[in-house]
Every structure is written in structure tokens, then in C-alpha cells.
Design an enzyme around this catalytic site. Structure first.
Site, mmCIF file in Angstrom:
data_model
loop_
_atom_site.group_PDB
_atom_site.id
_atom_site.type_symbol
_atom_site.label_atom_id
_atom_site.label_comp_id
_atom_site.label_asym_id
_atom_site.label_seq_id
_atom_site.Cartn_x
_atom_site.Cartn_y
_atom_site.Cartn_z
ATOM 1 N N LEU A 9 51.903 42.259 45.488
ATOM 2 C CA LEU A 9 51.109 42.431 46.581
ATOM 3 C C LEU A 9 49.651 43.227 46.895
ATOM 4 O O LEU A 9 49.712 43.938 47.408
ATOM 5 C CB LEU A 9 52.088 42.920 47.825
ATOM 6 C CG LEU A 9 53.415 42.088 48.143
ATOM 7 C CD1 LEU A 9 54.391 42.794 48.926
ATOM 8 C CD2 LEU A 9 52.873 40.752 48.721
ATOM 9 N N SER B 299 41.077 29.343 45.270
ATOM 10 C CA SER B 299 39.584 29.582 45.267
ATOM 11 C C SER B 299 39.312 30.157 46.615
ATOM 12 O O SER B 299 39.752 29.656 47.444
ATOM 13 C CB SER B 299 38.879 28.580 44.921
ATOM 14 O OG SER B 299 37.494 28.912 44.869
ATOM 15 N N GLY B 300 38.362 30.910 46.792
ATOM 16 C CA GLY B 300 37.922 31.537 47.972
ATOM 17 C C GLY B 300 37.933 33.093 48.224
ATOM 18 O O GLY B 300 37.480 33.558 49.026
ATOM 19 N N LYS C 243 40.599 24.615 38.403
ATOM 20 C CA LYS C 243 40.178 25.885 38.899
ATOM 21 C C LYS C 243 38.992 26.594 38.114
ATOM 22 O O LYS C 243 38.055 27.218 38.375
ATOM 23 C CB LYS C 243 41.413 26.775 39.121
ATOM 24 C CG LYS C 243 40.934 28.123 39.593
ATOM 25 C CD LYS C 243 39.962 28.227 41.025
ATOM 26 C CE LYS C 243 39.913 29.615 41.508
ATOM 27 N NZ LYS C 243 39.593 30.803 40.603
HETATM 28 P P1 ATR Z 1 44.769 45.392 41.281
HETATM 29 O O1 ATR Z 1 44.550 44.033 41.780
HETATM 30 O O2 ATR Z 1 45.106 46.399 42.606
HETATM 31 O O3 ATR Z 1 43.859 46.085 40.685
HETATM 32 P P2 ATR Z 1 46.638 45.059 39.251
HETATM 33 O O4 ATR Z 1 47.037 46.159 38.310
HETATM 34 O O5 ATR Z 1 46.008 43.876 38.771
HETATM 35 O O6 ATR Z 1 46.225 45.575 40.670
HETATM 36 O O7 ATR Z 1 48.079 44.558 39.711
HETATM 37 C C1 ATR Z 1 48.269 43.611 40.931
HETATM 38 C C2 ATR Z 1 49.577 43.309 41.157
HETATM 39 O O8 ATR Z 1 50.340 43.012 39.901
HETATM 40 C C3 ATR Z 1 50.053 44.849 41.606
HETATM 41 O O9 ATR Z 1 51.091 44.223 42.764
HETATM 42 C C4 ATR Z 1 50.923 45.153 40.737
HETATM 43 O O10 ATR Z 1 52.380 46.066 41.064
HETATM 44 P P3 ATR Z 1 52.020 47.529 41.577
HETATM 45 O O11 ATR Z 1 51.732 47.520 42.827
HETATM 46 O O12 ATR Z 1 53.511 48.068 41.180
HETATM 47 O O13 ATR Z 1 51.212 48.109 40.449
HETATM 48 C C5 ATR Z 1 51.560 44.055 39.768
HETATM 49 N N1 ATR Z 1 51.739 44.339 38.527
HETATM 50 C C6 ATR Z 1 50.983 44.796 37.368
HETATM 51 N N2 ATR Z 1 51.584 44.788 36.408
HETATM 52 C C7 ATR Z 1 52.948 44.445 36.621
HETATM 53 C C8 ATR Z 1 54.073 44.344 35.873
HETATM 54 N N3 ATR Z 1 54.056 44.590 34.361
HETATM 55 N N4 ATR Z 1 55.435 44.080 36.449
HETATM 56 C C9 ATR Z 1 55.366 43.829 37.941
HETATM 57 N N5 ATR Z 1 54.147 43.982 38.595
HETATM 58 C C10 ATR Z 1 52.963 44.298 38.118
#
Ligand code: ATR
Length: 473
Positions: A13, A131-132, A185
């Protein structure tokens, strides 16, 4: 179980995942939501719970238990290893016929690999190109689905209800099996690179050759947006160019550091085109132009030795503005023709039955390259599904022939004034190359035979030939 009441589930999320979840809920589907860090899940439900029916889940087990079978679960975590980790965690919790959907920006080859792995376990894996950006995810993106017929049938009601709509048609489609959605995409993003580079070159020419101010150029773009060029990117260009920096009072475009960044999809597109042997010169030049802009040290070193200011030219303003418009349009036609060639070649390579007219149709709304122009592409492919090149269809042939003189004038003015226009120039070269009766490739074949005995074919006889160059006259 009995509490399985959600139509669909979503884990991950961050911004994109949250917006997609809200879009799904707002359209009347019960959605089970989960995030590794539970606080993001509870924040979503607290803040937006009244927008629809969310089932908050604290674990993947809860998430799986909350969804009706066959289950569909969107994985919106960070691309790459995190996606693999979450998919691996999900797989043992799922039952035959369940569907895992990667709606992130995965490379289509990763999607092919994951699809194969899940298929072996009786599960379905879908690569869904969305996309978007953040806005699109919330209000209606363009959605390119790659996966099995079964998976698409299950996802279709949700997908069609959350996608953008143009003329009553949702901007979503079942592109093909496994990696087809992410592949299309990817090319979409490549075309976006070319579109933006062409716009940037137009701006540079109007500013450097004509000496127009950003606000005047904004007026030009607004005017262009009333014609064939009408598109989201042209409209946004006018908005950006009219923007002033509150702190300095300068045109905003002048306070932004001129080093373009990239997340990698342009590079993927070009790498893939090289493998397929499809000349996507517009996208390639756009990608390289971003790289060049980022080579700050080399640029500083070169400026020191070759310092230059582009010279404005003595040209009639209205004439030149219209020539740039024609050159922009013709180059854009070339970039799209090349992109669609790549999709056709990828479809052939991977055995995807991709309807190119449908691709144009679902790009008309929701995505960054949305444009009136895509209707022309849709029409071209509906008239002739096996089109050899978009360039020769009546409408586009007209655009490039009509604009050819202006295109040439603009490239000449750019070269003379020292304004770099790699996308304009290479698109023109592509057009000239395609329509040339004899290409110097004949000389290249002869040279290859000379130094490498690679053989050549002749224009007047069938067969493959080799000449002993040193001995024969
Ligand atoms: P952002 O988009 O905010 O930079 P991101 O590091 O790209 O963040 O991570 C996007 C989503 O992937 C987040 O929901 C993240 O979960 P957390 O809110 O707990 O950080 C999730 N995410 C990243 N690595 C993950 C993993 N190894 N297992 C489960 N969820 C993960």
C-alpha cells in the site's frame, strides 16, 4: 472460508497500491487490503474507509482468507526481489485456479519467469501494465493485462470498472498471455520518452532559434493543442512553461537542473528493440538524450573547451513555428510507427496474438501519452490489421509528406544554429532511409564479404555469392 467476502485482494500500500485499492473500492468492489507494515493498511482504512468496502488484513494469511475463490490478489510491492519474496510467501497459501497479479512496473521477462513458476503449481500469474501514474491509478488508468483467459475473465469486471473510459470504451484490454501486458506497457513508456524528447526539442528550437520566452512558447503549445497534436503532454507542456518560480521570479523551467532522470523502462525498450532488430530510433535517441544530459562532468569539460551559445536565426516567426509543429508531428508519427513495429515484432517472437488497434484504443485515455492521434492509429489497424508500417497509411502518409519540407527546414535550422535535435534528425533519417530506392547497405554487404567472407546476394540473380576480392577485378 465463510468470511471470504472480498472480490479481490491487494498487498503493498505505497502510493500506487493505495490509489489502486481506493479506485477499486470506489467502484463498488469489496477489496481486502494488506501491507507488510500494518500501519499503512490501518491508515488507508481509517482515512478512506468511507469510500467503499475495505477488509483490512494484518497478515497475508488473513488476506488470502478474506477473498472469494478463485482468488485474485494484486501485488503492488517494490519491483524486483520484493515481488519475488511476496509471491513466494503467497504461493503456499493459495489454491488451484487462484490468480496472482503483478501490477507494478516489472520487466516482462520477469513476468514470463514468474508465470511459468506459478503455472507449474496450478496457479495463474498475471502481469498487468498500469499506466497513468498516481493520478491515473486513482481516477482511471490505462490497463494492459497479460495472462491466461481464465485469469482475465476473473479480473475483467474489476479492471474494466477502474480503467479510464474514452467514448464509452474502457481503456483496458487482455493484451495476450503471460508477459504481453508488461511488454506493451514497456513500449508505451518508450514511446513516452520519444514524445517528451520531441516536445523538448521543439521548445529548445522555439527558444533558441526564435528567441521566444517560455510564456510565449506556452501560448504556442496551447495553440498546437487545438489541432492534430492535441494530447495530455502538449497541454502539460504549456502549463509547465507558464509556471514561474515563486522564490526567484524566473521561468520555472530555468530553475530546474537540466539533467533528466530515468527509471529504466526507456532503456528496457531500447535493449529489447536491439534484440528484436527493430529500429526504434526515436525512442533510442530520447533515451540517449537523457543520458547525455546527466553526464554533468563531461558537459562541463566540453563547455569549457567548446563554449557556445546557439545562434538565433533570421527566420519569420509564424513560418518557423508552423514548421516546428509539422516537424514535431511527423517525428511523432515516426516514433509511434516504430513503437508499434516493436510490439508487432515482440508478439511474433513470443507468440502473443496482440491486436495493435486495441493497443491504440486503450492508450487513448488514462495514460501519459493519451492523445487524439491514437484514434488515427486505431483506425489504421482496424482498416488493415496486418499493416506493414503505419507510415504508409493514408492519414499518416499525408502527415509525413505534407510536413517533409518543414521537417527538413527545421533540422537544417537546428544543425546550423547548434541546437541538438537528435529525435527530430533521426526520425527524418528513418523516413528518408525507408523510402530510399537504394541504400548504401550494398556497400556494407560488399565490405563484409571482403574482410569476412560473409557472402552477399545480387539484385539480378538468386543465390548467395562470395567474391575473392584480391584476385578478381
Ligand atoms: P515507496 O514506493 O514508498 O518508495 P517501496 O520501498 O518501493 O516504497 O515499497 C513499496 C511497497 O512495497 C510498500 O508497501 C512496502 O511495504 P512497507 O510499507 O512495509 O515498506 C512494500 N515492500 C517492499 N519490500 C517488501 C518486501 N520485501 N516484502 C513485503 N513488502 C515489501
Amino acid at each position: 472460508s465463510d468470511d471470504a467476502r472480498a472480490t479481490i485482494g491487494l498487498t503493498g500500500l505505497a502510493t500506487m497500491g493505495r490509489n489502486l485499492a481506493r479506485n477499486i473500492a470506489r467502484n463498488g468492489h469489496t477489496i481486502a487490503v494488506h501491507n507488510r507494515t500494518t500501519a499503512k493498511m490501518t491508515a488507508l482504512v481509517d482515512e478512506f474507509g468511507d469510500e467503499g468496502d475495505f477488509v483490512g488484513c494484518e497478515s497475508l494469511e488473513d488476506l488470502v482468507a478474506a477473498i472469494e475463490r478463485p482468488r485474485a490478489i494484486l501485488v503492488m510491492v517494490k519491483a524486483g526481489e520484493a515481488t519475488d519474496a511476496v509471491v513466494d510467501e503467497l504461493v503456499p497459501l493459495l489454491d488451484e485456479g487462484d490468480i496472482v497479479v503483478d501490477a507494478g512496473n516489472a520487466h516482462y521477462r520477469d513476468t514470463l519467469r514468474r508465470q511459468e513458476a506459478l503455472e507449474e503449481k496450478g496457479l495463474h500469474f498475471v502481469g498487468m501494465g498500469v499506466s497513468g501514474g498516481e493520478e491515473g491509478a486513482l481516477h482511471g488508468p490505462s490497463i494492459m493485462v497479460g495472462g491466461s483467459d481464465h485469469a482475465f475473465e476473473v479480473l475483467q469486471p474489476v479492471v474494466e470498472s477502474i480503467a479510464a473510459v474514452v467514448d464509452g470504451t474502457p481503456c483496458s484490454a487482455h493484451i495476450g498471455s503471460d508477459g504481453a501486458g508488461h511488454f506493451v506497457k514497456m513500449v508505451h513508456n518508450g514511446i513516452e520518452y520519444a514524445d517528451m524528447q520531441l516536445i523538448a526539442e521543439s521548445y529548445d528550437l522555439l527558444r533558441s532559434v526564435l528567441g521566444l520566452e517560455p510564456t510565449e512558447i506556452a501560448d504556442v503549445f496551447d495553440e498546437w493543442n487545438g489541432g492534430d497534436l492535441e494530447s495530455f503532454l502538449i497541454e502539460m507542456t504549456a502549463v509547465v512553461l507558464r509556471h514561474t518560480d515563486a522564490e526567484t521570479g524566473k521561468p520555472f523551467v530555468d530553475v530546474v537542473r537540466d539533467a533528466a532522470e530515468q527509471k529504466g523502462t526507456g532503456r528496457w525498450t531500447v535493449q529489447d528493440a536491439l534484440d528484436l532488430g527493430v529500429p526504434i530510433t526515436g525512442i533510442a535517441e530520447a533515451t540517449f538524450a537523457r543520458s547525455l544530459s546527466g553526464h554533468t562532468e563531461q558537459r562541463a569539460a566540453a563547455r569549457e573547451v567548446f563554449s557556445t551559445t546557439p545562434e538565433s536565426a533570421d527566420v519569420d516567426r509564424d513560418t518557423f513555428v508552423d514548421q516546428v509543429r509539422a516537424a514535431l508531428y511527423a517525428s511523432k508519427v515516426v516514433a509511434y510507427a516504430q513503437g508499434f513495429d516493436q510490439i508487432a515484432a515482440g508478439a511474433e517472437e513470443h507468440g502473443w496474438d496482440i491486436d495493435l488497434g486495441e493497443v491504440a484504443t486503450i492508450w487513448r485515455g488514462g495514460c501519459i501519452i493519451r492523445a487524439q492521434f491514437l484514434d488515427r492509429i486505431r483506425e489504421a489497424y482496424s482498416d488493415e490489421p496486418d499493416l506493414t508500417t503505419l507510415l504508409t497509411t493514408p492519414y499518416f502518409a499525408h502527415a509525413v509528406t505534407d510536413g517533409a519540407d518543414a521537417w527538413r527546414e527545421v533540422v537544417v535550422a537546428a544543425v546550423r544554429g547548434g541546437v541538438p535535435t537528435p529525435a527530430f534528425s533521426s526520425s527524418l533519417a528513418y523516413f528518408d532511409g525507408l523510402r530510399r530506392d537504394r541504400l548504401p547497405a550494398a556497400l556494407i554487404q560488399a565490405l563484409r564479404d571482403d574482410f569476412g567472407a560473409h557472402t552477399y546476394e545480387r539484385v539480378d540473380r538468386d543465390g548467395t555469392f562470395h567474391t575473392r576480392w584480391a584476385e578478381e577485378g
